[in-house]
Design a protein around this motif. Structure first.
Motif, PDB file in Angstrom:
ATOM      1  N   GLN A 167       0.834  -1.199   0.000  1.00 23.33           N
ATOM      2  CA  GLN A 167       0.000   0.000   0.000  1.00 23.33           C
ATOM      3  C   GLN A 167       0.872   1.254   0.000  1.00 23.33           C
ATOM      4  N   MET A 168       0.517   2.195  -0.874  1.00 21.97           N
ATOM      5  CA  MET A 168       1.268   3.437  -1.006  1.00 21.97           C
ATOM      6  C   MET A 168       0.387   4.627  -0.645  1.00 21.97           C
ATOM      7  N   LYS A 169       1.040   5.732  -0.305  1.00 23.81           N
ATOM      8  CA  LYS A 169       0.315   6.970  -0.083  1.00 23.81           C
ATOM      9  C   LYS A 169       1.188   8.150  -0.517  1.00 23.81           C
ATOM     10  N   ALA A 170       0.532   9.258  -0.865  1.00 24.76           N
ATOM     11  CA  ALA A 170       1.231  10.490  -1.218  1.00 24.76           C
ATOM     12  C   ALA A 170       0.280  11.648  -0.993  1.00 24.76           C
ATOM     13  N   LYS A 171       0.827  12.786  -0.573  1.00 20.24           N
ATOM     14  CA  LYS A 171       0.002  13.984  -0.419  1.00 20.24           C
ATOM     15  C   LYS A 171       0.517  15.025  -1.402  1.00 20.24           C
ATOM     16  N   VAL A 172      -0.314  15.314  -2.401  1.00 24.34           N
ATOM     17  CA  VAL A 172       0.065  16.181  -3.514  1.00 24.34           C
ATOM     18  C   VAL A 172      -0.275  17.625  -3.170  1.00 24.34           C
ATOM     19  N   ASP A 173       0.685  18.519  -3.394  1.00 21.49           N
ATOM     20  CA  ASP A 173       0.432  19.932  -3.109  1.00 21.49           C
ATOM     21  C   ASP A 173      -0.709  20.481  -3.962  1.00 21.49           C
ATOM     22  N   TYR A 174      -0.643  20.211  -5.269  1.00 22.73           N
ATOM     23  CA  TYR A 174      -1.697  20.729  -6.152  1.00 22.73           C
ATOM     24  C   TYR A 174      -1.916  19.747  -7.299  1.00 22.73           C
ATOM     25  N   LEU A 175      -3.171  19.358  -7.472  1.00 13.55           N
ATOM     26  CA  LEU A 175      -3.513  18.341  -8.457  1.00 13.55           C
ATOM     27  C   LEU A 175      -4.458  18.924  -9.501  1.00 13.55           C
ATOM     28  N   LYS A 176      -4.047  18.784 -10.770  1.00 11.94           N
ATOM     29  CA  LYS A 176      -4.902  19.177 -11.891  1.00 11.94           C
ATOM     30  C   LYS A 176      -5.310  17.930 -12.666  1.00 11.94           C
ATOM     31  N   ARG A 177      -6.103  18.134 -13.691  1.00 11.70           N
ATOM     32  CA  ARG A 177      -6.624  16.992 -14.453  1.00 11.70           C
ATOM     33  C   ARG A 177      -5.503  16.183 -15.082  1.00 11.70           C
ATOM     34  N   TYR A 178      -4.445  16.856 -15.530  1.00  9.69           N
ATOM     35  CA  TYR A 178      -3.370  16.138 -16.213  1.00  9.69           C
ATOM     36  C   TYR A 178      -1.999  16.411 -15.584  1.00  9.69           C
ATOM     37  N   GLU A 179      -1.966  17.055 -14.445  1.00  9.27           N
ATOM     38  CA  GLU A 179      -0.686  17.520 -13.927  1.00  9.27           C
ATOM     39  C   GLU A 179      -0.607  17.448 -12.408  1.00  9.27           C
ATOM     40  N   VAL A 180       0.598  17.119 -11.926  1.00  5.44           N
ATOM     41  CA  VAL A 180       0.915  17.177 -10.501  1.00  5.44           C
ATOM     42  C   VAL A 180       1.912  18.314 -10.311  1.00  5.44           C
ATOM     43  N   ILE A 181       1.648  19.168  -9.330  1.00  5.73           N
ATOM     44  CA  ILE A 181       2.529  20.305  -9.051  1.00  5.73           C
ATOM     45  C   ILE A 181       2.990  20.220  -7.609  1.00  5.73           C
ATOM     46  N   ASP A 182       4.295  20.312  -7.401  1.00  2.00           N
ATOM     47  CA  ASP A 182       4.863  20.233  -6.065  1.00  2.00           C
ATOM     48  C   ASP A 182       5.579  21.536  -5.746  1.00  2.00           C
ATOM     49  N   LEU A 183       5.226  22.148  -4.628  1.00  2.00           N
ATOM     50  CA  LEU A 183       5.841  23.407  -4.210  1.00  2.00           C
ATOM     51  C   LEU A 183       6.986  23.140  -3.250  1.00  2.00           C
ATOM     52  N   LYS A 184       8.146  23.713  -3.552  1.00  4.09           N
ATOM     53  CA  LYS A 184       9.293  23.655  -2.658  1.00  4.09           C
ATOM     54  C   LYS A 184       9.699  25.076  -2.293  1.00  4.09           C
ATOM     55  N   THR A 185      10.120  25.270  -1.041  1.00  2.00           N
ATOM     56  CA  THR A 185      10.664  26.560  -0.636  1.00  2.00           C
ATOM     57  C   THR A 185      12.151  26.395  -0.353  1.00  2.00           C
ATOM     58  N   THR A 186      12.902  27.449  -0.590  1.00  2.00           N
ATOM     59  CA  THR A 186      14.355  27.354  -0.512  1.00  2.00           C
ATOM     60  C   THR A 186      14.955  28.719  -0.204  1.00  2.00           C
ATOM     61  N   GLY A 187      16.232  28.720   0.134  1.00  2.00           N
ATOM     62  CA  GLY A 187      16.926  29.977   0.332  1.00  2.00           C
ATOM     63  C   GLY A 187      17.443  30.555  -0.963  1.00  2.00           C
TER      64      GLY A 187
END
Length: 282
Positions: A167-187
Motif C-alpha cells: 500500500q502506497m500513499k502520497a500527499k500532492v500539493d496541487y492536483l490538476k486533471r493532467y498535472e501534478v505540481i509540487d511546491l518547494k521553498t528554498t533559500g
C-alpha cells in the motif's frame, strides 16, 4: 474535479476490509501523517531507503523528529497558500515585547504563553519577520506563476503498488486533471537544481506519478515550483526531461521492491560493512 473527504479511520477501515486503498481524497494533515508508515509507504520513507538504508527508513519512520527552521517556515508557506483559513486559525504572530524579563513585558509574555500554549508547543508562533516572509512568498507565487488555478490543493493519493502490491500513499500539493505540481521553498532558487539529487526529488516525482497513474489511468506531467523564502521571493519552475523521468522511474522501482522484500522477510539491513574505496580528489 471533486474529491471526497476522508479520515484516517475511514482509510484504515477500507484497508482492513479490502486489503488495499485506491483513490484520491481530502484528508486532514494530522490524520494523513497518523497512518502507520509500515503499512502506508510514502516517498519520504523510500528516500531514506535510497539515501541510507532500509534500517534507517524503518527507524526514521517511527521517530518524531522535530522540523528544522526552514522546514517549519516551508510548512507555514504551504498552509498560507493552500489552506488560508487553516493558516489564520493555526498560526499567530508573536507580540513585540521590548523586555520579556521585566514587567510589564514579562507579564504580557506569560499571559501570551498561557493563552497560546498549544501553538507554542507546535511551533506555530511566528515572528513579525517570519510572517512578512510568508505573506511575501505567497504573494510572489500567486503573482508570478499561473500554476495554482483550475485544480485542487492538498489531495491525498492511495494505491497498491503495481510492482509489489504494498500500500502506497502520497500527499500532492496541487492536483490538476493532467498535472501534478509540487511546491518547494528554498533559500536560493537558482541553485535548487543541484538539490534534486541530494534530496532524491526524482524519486518523489516517480512516486507521485505512479499514484496518479494507478488512480486515473494515465501518467501526469510533473512540475516543481520553487520559491525563495526571503525577499525578493524569486520563483523558478523545473521539470525532468524524458531521460531523467526514465532513470528515476527505475530507481523508484528498485527502492519499492527492496522495501517490499524487507517487509516480507522482516529483515531491514543497514549499511554494508564492505570497505568503500576513497579516491583522490583534485
Amino acid at each position: 474535479m471533486t474529491y471526497q473527504s476522508r479520515t484516517a479511520a475511514d482509510i484504515m477501515a477500507e484497508f482492513k476490509q479490502e486489503g488495499y486503498v485506491l483513490g484520491a481524497y481530502l484528508i486532514d494533515d494530522r490524520d494523513y501523517h497518523s497512518l502507520d508508515p509500515m503499512q502506508f509507504c510514502s516517498s519520504t520513507l523510500l528516500k531514506d531507503v535510497r539515501r541510507k538504508s532500509p534500517l534507517h527508513a524503518k527507524v526514521y519512520s517511527n521517530s518524531a523528529n522535530p522540523p528544522s527552521e526552514s522546514m517549519r517556515l516551508g510548512t507555514a508557506i504551504h498552509c498560507a497558500l493552500f489552506e488560508p483559513e487553516r493558516f489564520s486559525a493555526d498560526y499567530i504572530e508573536e507580540p513585540e515585547i521590548e523586555d520579556k524579563r521585566k514587567n510589564p513585558g514579562r507579564k504580557e509574555w506569560e499571559e501570551f504563553k498561557e493563552k497560546h500554549a498549544d501553538k507554542i508547543a507546535d511551533k506555530r508562533v511566528l515572528s513579525s519577520k517570519d510572517l512578512s516572509n510568508i505573506v511575501g512568498c505567497k504573494e510572489s507565487i500567486l503573482t508570478n506563476i499561473p500554476f495554482f488555478t483550475g485544480g485542487h490543493s492538498e489531495v491525498s493519493l492511495f494505491w497498491p503498488c503495481r510492482f509489489t502490491g504494498i500500500q502506497m500513499k502520497a500527499k500532492v500539493d496541487y492536483l490538476k486533471r493532467y498535472e501534478v505540481i509540487d511546491l518547494k521553498t528554498t533559500g536560493d532558487a537558482s541553485a535548487w537544481v543541484y538539490q534534486t539529487r541530494r534530496y532524491n526529488l526524482g524519486l518523489q516525482m516517480s512516486h507521485y506519478s505512479a499514484g496518479f497513474e494507478a488512480i486515473f489511468g494515465f501518467e501526469p506531467s510533473f512540475t516543481f515550483v520553487v520559491a525563495e523564502r526571503e525577499p525578493p521571493h524569486g520563483i523558478k519552475t523545473f521539470i525532468y526531461d524524458s531521460q531523467g523521468i526514465g532513470i528515476n522511474r527505475d530507481i523508484y522501482k528498485d527502492c519499492v521492491q527492496q522495501w517490499a522484500a524487507c517487509l516480507d522477510s522482516q529483515v531491514f539491513p543497514g549499511y554494508t560493512t564492505d570497505a568503500e574505496v576513497i579516491g583522490v580528489y583534485e
